[in-house]
Write an enzyme that holds these catalytic residues in place. Structure first.
Site, short mmCIF file in Angstrom:
data_model
loop_
_atom_site.label_atom_id
_atom_site.label_comp_id
_atom_site.label_asym_id
_atom_site.label_seq_id
_atom_site.Cartn_x
_atom_site.Cartn_y
_atom_site.Cartn_z
N ASP A 395 0.83 -1.19 0.00
CA ASP A 395 0.00 0.00 0.00
C ASP A 395 0.88 1.25 0.00
O ASP A 395 1.85 1.34 0.74
CB ASP A 395 -0.89 -0.03 1.24
CG ASP A 395 -1.86 1.14 1.30
OD1 ASP A 395 -2.70 1.24 0.39
OD2 ASP A 395 -1.77 1.94 2.25
N GLU A 449 1.77 -0.33 -5.04
CA GLU A 449 0.85 0.76 -5.34
C GLU A 449 1.74 2.00 -5.46
O GLU A 449 2.13 2.59 -4.46
CB GLU A 449 -0.18 0.94 -4.24
CG GLU A 449 -1.21 2.01 -4.56
CD GLU A 449 -2.20 2.27 -3.44
OE1 GLU A 449 -3.38 2.53 -3.73
OE2 GLU A 449 -1.78 2.22 -2.26
#
Length: 765
Positions: A395, A449
């Site tokens: 993330d 990401e």
């Protein structure tokens, strides 16, 4: 079954290690344990007969036999298999599979007597010990370690221990020989589980939330909202054609981070998504059907069981990890772990102690500090080695490329370089370097990401060492705009279909470094993408201020779910168009949980705080769509896996791919073009033709000439169900093809507005 049986036994006061050592088959063939060359110390032994039929158990007949001055006990039982009991060794602790048997060793300094207990599954459920093997303190004890070696052959056994001694709580002693207790070193039975190691180009990823997957009443699972509940529904993913799960955060996180009254829905706000990690080495306990029982150890076993059962079905498991920030927030946040240990080390801090906030969540993990990056690598290795996960999605991974505060270039690089401002992007981040070259981690899937909340956007430029892939946010944005008929995107859309070579080819990467997606957990679902132009986030309790304002969505002419038949038909076409695009693009497709049946969140594009029906997979809706959109998605996914050409290892070239417009080999790359078609040679299918018409006008296309062959329609998103996908098992498939024969005989095919088609080249016989 072993975990459930052990849990049931525990509730009746019988305590065993759940799955602790599922003793299977012949000794020495236990795949869950490291094989050791054990010295069994064969001075004496006991032959024990193991029987699974507790109703016919007979008293043991024991005789003492002298063998070379050493006493040996023989235990006989009629009609049973004999297991030989030897003294064993004190190390290693736990149950260790060796050649010919298993060595058991356990530490207890205050016990006066000990016994090894063996169970069949039937006896475990009946609260009976199948065989009790007393341990001789002279033969089976070295120092304070009790040990025994079992040699023989039997099937499906579990074990525990009994200890005797003082029961004196004031002295810290709680010995009770009536209790069977867990071995602290008991290990989960992986049943020979090994990494699947699929080539990344072959993956079809499914982004899943553990609780949301089965927590709705319609799941009808025994343990809804848990790892065990998800196991019950894994066959759905097999049927869908998925071979890789990307789990939203499952490390222990602060579920109460947003806890407050939500007056809109009349319930409390909770952290549902899980991007607020507290403990990086623990699975989320509240996702376990056993909760905190056995100090949380049972939750670890249940997560392992989920991974094991997924692997049995040919499905890899990736874990979404959050190393960009923690649950401790900014300088006003709670002191839970890192802040109270050494905040200067673990967080990016400004000179006056303020927290840098590149994560948008209050703090930024100091990822490239030597201590912190070692912690991250240790954590990742733990989840691979101990928990058997197949990789990770990171993330806000761009934070992991930023320089740390208190930057020490000599400590990091070994030589002096110019000082770097805290948070500056690094070309060769030490953490990414360390992960990429780690002997364990460089063999698993690593997905970034590639952006953060501080404005660093690295899609196509994330430091990759040839192994990191990326969530391709540009793919999402371009595909959404082309599909709704926005001018100027035909060329960019073609790049997406090819695996985004404009982003990845120059850096030496491959199409499979692009993780393609149209929808994910944050943002509109696929159904909402074609239903709403605007977000509707009032239920979040933030006056609709939260969530993305630019969704690149199109409601197909009317806002909201209640629309005319014409609009609803167009929406159904558009959903199919997006799915066709996702599955025929080079790169790795990722499907968001629920999109396969058309899940709606009512236009809410930021459902982070809803532990309710908004985020729950609706199994009843999936059944309703079984012969409709779900059927289409299932067939498309499996079609991709059948085609050799739709998961290439390299970017397609003109040798196998041809671009077309309304006429063969005449693509229209102009600003106003809303039509793209291509044909691709395929070693399995021969050749496929794919076309997308994102115009509001229908068109008749001329198909490429292939003498001696004909084009048969397979997919047409403008057709009614079930003719949108002409599968081989469709009873009137031939009649459906015949209805458009007058076009096909002239090498033509009609396409409605906002539709897509796939045709397969067949011999003209």
């Amino acid at each position: 079954m072993e975990l459930a049986a052990a849990a049931a036994a525990a509730s009746r006061g019988l305590y065993v290690a759940p799955g602790a050592i599922a003793l299977r088959g012949k000794w020495g063939r236990l795949g869950a344990y490291p094989r050791k060359d054990c010295d069994r110390t064969e001075k004496s032994g006991t032959a024990v007969a193991i029987s699974g039929d507790s109703s016919r158990r007979m008293e043991s007949l024991v005789s003492n036999v002298s063998r070379g001055g050493v006493e040996m006990a023989l235990v006989e039982r009629r009609g049973s298999v004999v297991v030989k009991v030897l003294p064993g060794r004190p190390a290693p602790l736990g149950a260790t599979a060796c050649e010919g048997g298993v060595n058991f060793a356990i530490y207890s300094g205050s016990a006066t007597a000990a016994a090894l207990c063996l169970f069949t599954l039937a006896d475990l459920k009946a609260n009976n010990v199948t065989e009790l093997i007393p341990l001789d303190p002279v033969v089976n004890k070295t120092g304070n370690t009790w040990h025994v070696f079992l040699q023989g052959e039997f099937q499906d056994m579990l074990y525990g221990y009994k200890f005797d001694g003082k029961f004196s709580p004031e002295e810290g002693h709680y010995f009770d020989y009536s209790r069977v207790v867990l071995d602290p070193y008991a290990k989960f039975d992986w049943e020979g589980d090994l990494p699947l190691r699929y080539p990344q180009k072959d993956l079809v990823i499914y982004e899943m939330h553990v609780r949301g997957f089965t927590n709705h009443d319609s799941s009808k699972t025994d343990c809804p909202g848990t790892y065990a509940g998800a196991i019950e529904k894994l066959d759905h993913l097999t049927e869908l054609g998925v071979n890789c799960i990307e789990l939203m955060p499952c490390q222990e996180f602060n579920e109460l981070e947003y806890f407050s009254d939500n007056s809109v829905l009349g319930e409390n706000k909770l952290n549902f998504w899980g991007y607020s990690t507290i403990n990086y080495f623990s699975p989320m306990i509240r996702y376990s059907s056993t909760g905190i029982s056995n100090c949380g150890r049972d939750a670890i076993n249940e997560f392992k069981m989920f991974v094991r059962e997924a692997h049995k079905r040919g499905i890899e498991v990736l874990l979404d990890v959050v190393f960009n920030h923690t649950a401790e927030g900014n300088e006003n946040g709670p002191i839970l772990s890192f802040r109270g240990i050494d905040s200067n080390t673990y967080y990016m801090l400004a000179p006056k102690g303020e927290f840098y906030n590149y994560s948008g969540c209050g703090n930024t993990f100091n990822c490239n500090h030597p201590v912190v990056r070692q912690f991250i690598v240790d954590c990742l290795r733990y989840w691979v080695i101990e928990m058997h996960v197949d990789g990770f999605r990171f993330d806000l991974a761009s934070i992991m490329t930023r320089s740390s505060s208190l930057w020490d270039p000599i400590n990091v690089y070994g030589n002096s370089i110019d000082l770097i401002t805290t948070g500056s992007p690094l070309g060769n981040p030490p953490l990414i370097d360390m992960i990429s070259n780690d002997p364990v981690l460089n063999g698993v899937k690593l997905i970034a990401e590639a952006w953060d909340a501080g404005g660093l956007y690295q899609v196509g430029s994330f430091p990759h060492w040839g192994i990191w892939s990326e969530w391709n946010g540009q793919y999402r944005d371009i595909v959404r705009q082309f599909m709704k008929g926005t001018d100027g995107f035909s060329g960019a859309f073609a790049q997406c279909l090819c695996g985004s070579p404009n982003l990845y080819q120059e850096g030496g990467r491959k199409p499979w470094h692009s993780i393609n997606f149209v929808c994910a957990h944050d943002g509109f679902t696929l159904a909402d993408l074609v239903t709403y132009n605007n977000k509707y986030n009032l239920s979040n309790g933030e006056d609709n201020r939260d969530g993305e304002n630019h969704n690149l969505s199109w409601n197909c002419g009317e806002e909201g779910e209640f629309a005319s038949i014409t609009v609803r038909r167009l929406r159904r076409r558009q959903m199919r168009n997006f799915f066709v695009c996702l599955l025929v693009s080079q790169g790795v497709p990722m499907i968001f949980m629920g999109d396969e049946y058309g899940h709606t969140k009512g236009g809410n594009n930021n459902t982070y705080c809803h532990d309710n029906y908004i985020n729950y997979f609706r199994w009843d809706k999936k059944e309703e769509a079984a012969s409709d959109f779900y059927r289409f998605c299932r067939l498309m996914t499996n079609f991709r896996r059948e085609c050799e050409s739709l998961g290439l290892d390299n970017f397609p070239t003109a040798e196998r791919l041809q671009w077309h417009g309304h006429q063969p080999r005449m693509p229209d790359w102009s600003e106003t073009s809303r039509f793209i078609a291509f044909s691709m040679t395929d070693k399995v299918k021969g050749e496929i033709y794919v076309a997308f018409n994102a115009n509001h006008q229908p068109v008749i296309v001329t198909l490429p000439e292939r003498p001696g062959y004909r084009w048969d329609p397979l997919v047409d998103t403008s057709k009614a169900v079930p003719y949108d996908f002409l599968s081989n098992d469709l009873p009137d498939r031939a009649s459906a093809i015949q209805q458009c024969a007058h076009f096909l005989n002239s090498n033509l095919y009609p396409m409605l507005s906002y539709s897509s088609v796939i045709l397969i080249l067949r011999p003209d016989v």
